[in-house]
Write an enzyme that holds these catalytic residues in place. Sequence first.
Site, PDB file in Angstrom:
ATOM      1  N   TYR A   1       0.841  -1.201   0.000  1.00 20.25           N
ATOM      2  CA  TYR A   1       0.000   0.000   0.000  1.00 20.25           C
ATOM      3  C   TYR A   1       0.879   1.255   0.000  1.00 20.25           C
ATOM      4  CZ  TYR A   1      -3.608   3.342   1.293  1.00 20.25           C
ATOM      5  OH  TYR A   1      -4.460   4.425   1.309  1.00 20.25           O
TER       6      TYR A   1
ATOM      7  N   HIS B   1       1.548   4.133  -3.114  1.00 17.08           N
ATOM      8  CA  HIS B   1       1.335   5.569  -2.919  1.00 17.08           C
ATOM      9  C   HIS B   1       2.624   6.365  -3.111  1.00 17.08           C
ATOM     10  CE1 HIS B   1      -2.661   4.513  -1.558  1.00 17.08           C
ATOM     11  NE2 HIS B   1      -2.955   5.795  -1.721  1.00 17.08           N
TER      12      HIS B   1
ATOM     13  N   TYR C   1      -3.112  16.577   1.090  1.00 15.07           N
ATOM     14  CA  TYR C   1      -3.690  15.244   1.246  1.00 15.07           C
ATOM     15  C   TYR C   1      -2.651  14.334   1.901  1.00 15.07           C
ATOM     16  CZ  TYR C   1      -6.635  11.260  -0.288  1.00 15.07           C
ATOM     17  OH  TYR C   1      -7.438  10.169  -0.357  1.00 15.07           O
TER      18      TYR C   1
END
Length: 104
Positions: free
Chosen positions: A18, A22, A41
């Site tokens: 994960y 990203h 973000y």
Amino acid sequence: MIRKAFVMTVHPDKHDEYEKRHNEIWPEMIDELQNHGTSNYSIFLDKETSKLFGYVEIDDEELWSKIALAEMNKKWWKFMEPLMETNPDKSPVTKNLRQVFHMD
């Protein structure tokens, strides 16, 4: 500017993948996010619970909601689907959080 926070869940054995995906986020996905009024973000991981905490600042709720219809976003959801809890449309299962305190 509107602050949004939410939680999601990544599969316990997929934490590293994960993060890797990203770290290598597609430039087109960044463009899509920015085109939908997002900035600042961040996603944080609690390894003990496999919970992800997301924080994003948006310009407009309606514009933000339209990202779900964007083809690039759907492609990203499909790419990430094997790593996390998802809905039938491959979107991440997300629980929105209500802000109860903020300090500048």
